[in-house]
Design an enzyme around this catalytic site. Structure first.
Site, PDB file in Angstrom:
ATOM      1  N   ASP A   1       0.829  -1.206   0.000  1.00  0.00           N
ATOM      2  CA  ASP A   1       0.000   0.000   0.000  1.00  0.00           C
ATOM      3  C   ASP A   1       0.867   1.261   0.000  1.00  0.00           C
ATOM      4  O   ASP A   1       2.001   1.253   0.470  1.00  0.00           O
ATOM      5  CB  ASP A   1      -0.890  -0.040   1.258  1.00  0.00           C
ATOM      6  CG  ASP A   1      -2.026   0.963   1.177  1.00  0.00           C
ATOM      7  OD1 ASP A   1      -2.298   1.474   0.070  1.00  0.00           O
ATOM      8  OD2 ASP A   1      -2.642   1.233   2.220  1.00  0.00           O
TER       9      ASP A   1
ATOM     10  N   HIS B   1       2.641   3.468  -8.913  1.00  0.00           N
ATOM     11  CA  HIS B   1       2.543   2.020  -9.149  1.00  0.00           C
ATOM     12  C   HIS B   1       3.782   1.496  -9.879  1.00  0.00           C
ATOM     13  O   HIS B   1       4.240   0.387  -9.635  1.00  0.00           O
ATOM     14  CB  HIS B   1       1.280   1.683  -9.952  1.00  0.00           C
ATOM     15  CG  HIS B   1       0.014   1.965  -9.194  1.00  0.00           C
ATOM     16  ND1 HIS B   1      -0.153   1.580  -7.888  1.00  0.00           N
ATOM     17  CD2 HIS B   1      -1.127   2.602  -9.546  1.00  0.00           C
ATOM     18  CE1 HIS B   1      -1.361   1.971  -7.469  1.00  0.00           C
ATOM     19  NE2 HIS B   1      -1.965   2.594  -8.453  1.00  0.00           N
TER      20      HIS B   1
ATOM     21  N   LEU C   1      11.312 -20.124  -4.613  1.00  0.00           N
ATOM     22  CA  LEU C   1      10.341 -19.213  -3.993  1.00  0.00           C
ATOM     23  C   LEU C   1       9.015 -19.389  -4.730  1.00  0.00           C
ATOM     24  O   LEU C   1       8.977 -19.389  -5.962  1.00  0.00           O
ATOM     25  CB  LEU C   1      10.811 -17.754  -4.156  1.00  0.00           C
ATOM     26  CG  LEU C   1       9.792 -16.679  -3.747  1.00  0.00           C
ATOM     27  CD1 LEU C   1       9.637 -16.610  -2.222  1.00  0.00           C
ATOM     28  CD2 LEU C   1      10.206 -15.297  -4.275  1.00  0.00           C
TER      29      LEU C   1
HETATM   30  C1  FPP Z   1      -2.005   0.183  -3.239  1.00  0.00           C
HETATM   31  O1  FPP Z   1      -1.523   1.500  -3.196  1.00  0.00           O
HETATM   32  C2  FPP Z   1      -1.405  -0.530  -4.323  1.00  0.00           C
HETATM   33  C3  FPP Z   1      -2.104  -1.117  -5.350  1.00  0.00           C
HETATM   34  C4  FPP Z   1      -3.565  -1.105  -5.463  1.00  0.00           C
HETATM   35  C5  FPP Z   1      -1.407  -1.788  -6.439  1.00  0.00           C
HETATM   36  C6  FPP Z   1      -0.137  -2.478  -6.069  1.00  0.00           C
HETATM   37  C7  FPP Z   1       0.646  -2.703  -7.283  1.00  0.00           C
HETATM   38  C8  FPP Z   1       2.001  -2.703  -7.384  1.00  0.00           C
HETATM   39  C9  FPP Z   1       2.917  -2.484  -6.249  1.00  0.00           C
HETATM   40  C10 FPP Z   1       2.628  -2.914  -8.660  1.00  0.00           C
HETATM   41  C11 FPP Z   1       2.951  -4.378  -8.896  1.00  0.00           C
HETATM   42  C12 FPP Z   1       1.835  -4.926  -9.614  1.00  0.00           C
HETATM   43  C13 FPP Z   1       1.764  -6.117 -10.240  1.00  0.00           C
HETATM   44  C14 FPP Z   1       0.571  -6.355 -11.043  1.00  0.00           C
HETATM   45  C15 FPP Z   1       2.757  -7.192 -10.195  1.00  0.00           C
HETATM   46  P1  FPP Z   1      -2.584   2.666  -3.331  1.00  0.00           P
HETATM   47  O2  FPP Z   1      -2.736   2.991  -4.773  1.00  0.00           O
HETATM   48  O3  FPP Z   1      -3.852   2.288  -2.649  1.00  0.00           O
HETATM   49  O4  FPP Z   1      -1.861   3.814  -2.573  1.00  0.00           O
HETATM   50  P2  FPP Z   1      -2.573   4.966  -1.716  1.00  0.00           P
HETATM   51  O5  FPP Z   1      -3.319   4.279  -0.613  1.00  0.00           O
HETATM   52  O6  FPP Z   1      -1.416   5.763  -1.223  1.00  0.00           O
HETATM   53  O7  FPP Z   1      -3.446   5.723  -2.666  1.00  0.00           O
END
Ligand code: FPP
Length: 227
Positions: free
Chosen positions: A4, A21, A115
Site C-alpha cells: 500500500d 505504481h 520461492l
Molecule cells: C495500493 O496502493 C497498491 C495497489 C492497489 C497496487 C499495487 C501494485 C504494485 C505495487 C505494482 C505491482 C503490480 C503487479 C501487477 C505485479 P494505493 O494505490 O492504494 O496507494 P494509496 O493508498 O497511497 O493511494
C-alpha cells in the site's frame, strides 16, 4: 505483502498515481530478490483487489498493463532464479491476452521451488470464501463433512501453507480483504513506509520482529506452563 501507499508516494512528489505504481513495481523486484536471499519460501503479493475495479479506468488499465509488463520483462529471469509463479483470484475478467500470459507464466515455472510467488490479482478474501462455499455445495459435500481442512482445499491457495506474517506498508491498520481465511493466525507487521520505499532493511526488520513474536494460536505460551 499488502503493497500500500503507491498513490501517496506519487502525490508527495507531485506525480500521477501510476508513477507510484511503477515505482512500486520496481520495488517489487527488489523485494522478490530479498525474499530469495532471506530464505522466504512463499510470498503472496496483493497486486489488485476485487474492489480495485472501482478506481478510475486509467488507473485500472495501468495496473493491467503493469501485470502484463512484469510478465513480459521479468518472466525469464524469475524462471532462471527458480521462482514459481502462481495466481489467486479470478482471471476471467482480465483481457484474454493477459489471461494467456498469466497461464503461460504459471505453466513455465510450475516445477520451480526456490520461492513460490503467489500473485493476488482480481482477488478478494470474501469472494474467495463465497466461491469455496459455492463449489462445496456443487460437489454435493454433506454439512458434517465440512471441516477447516476441507475448506482449505477449496480455497484459491489450496496446497499452500497459511501465511505466517502479513506485512502492510503505509500505516493502515487493517487487512483489507486479504487472505482473511488463511491469515486467521498470521502475525501482522505494519510499517508507515510507503510501498515504493519499503526496502530490504525494512523487510529484514519485519522478519526480525516476527522472530520475536510469541505465536500462541489461542493457547497459553509454553513458558507460562513451565512456571
Ligand atoms: C495500493 O496502493 C497498491 C495497489 C492497489 C497496487 C499495487 C501494485 C504494485 C505495487 C505494482 C505491482 C503490480 C503487479 C501487477 C505485479 P494505493 O494505490 O492504494 O496507494 P494509496 O493508498 O497511497 O493511494
Amino acid at each position: 505483502m499488502i503493497m500500500d501507499g503507491n498513490g501517496r508516494w506519487a502525490a508527495k512528489r507531485g506525480l500521477p498515481r501510476l508513477a507510484g505504481h511503477r515505482a512500486g513495481t520496481e520495488n517489487l523486484r527488489r523485494i522478490i530478490r530479498a525474499s530469495v536471499e532471506f530464505g522466504v519460501k512463499y510470498l503472496t503479493i496483493y497486486a489488485f483487489s476485487t474492489e480495485n475495479w472501482h478506481r478510475p479506468k486509467e488507473e485500472v488499465d495501468g495496473l493491467m498493463n503493469i501485470l502484463e509488463d512484469v510478465i513480459d520483462r521479468e518472466l525469464d529471469e524469475l524462471n532462471r532464479e527458480g521462482v514459481q509463479l502462481r495466481h489467486i483470484g479470478h482471471l476471467e475478467r482480465l483481457a484474454p491476452t493477459l489471461q494467456e500470459k498469466v497461464q503461460y507464466a504459471i505453466e513455465l515455472t510450475r516445477n520451480n521451488s526456490r520461492l513460490i510467488l503467489n500473485i493476488a490479482f482480481n482477488y478478494g478474501g470474501r469472494d474467495e470464501i463465497v466461491c469455496a462455499i459455492q463449489r462445496i455445495l456443487r460437489d454435493g459435500i454433506q454439512p458434517d463433512e465440512v471441516t477447516p481442512e476441507l475448506v482449505d482445499r477449496y480455497m484459491f491457495t489450496a496446497g499452500t501453507p497459511d501465511p505466517d506474517l502479513i506485512i502492510r506498508t503505509s500505516g493502515e491498520m487493517r487487512v483489507s480483504n486479504f487472505l482473511i481465511w488463511q491469515g486467521a493466525y498470521a502475525e501482522l507487521f505494519v510499517t508507515p513506509v510507503y510501498w515504493p520505499d519499503f526496502d530490504r532493511e525494512e523487510y529484514f526488520k519485519a522478519l526480525v520482529e516476527y522472530g520475536r513474536r510469541d505465536r500462541r494460536y489461542g493457547r497459553v505460551s509454553s513458558s507460562d506452563l513451565c512456571e
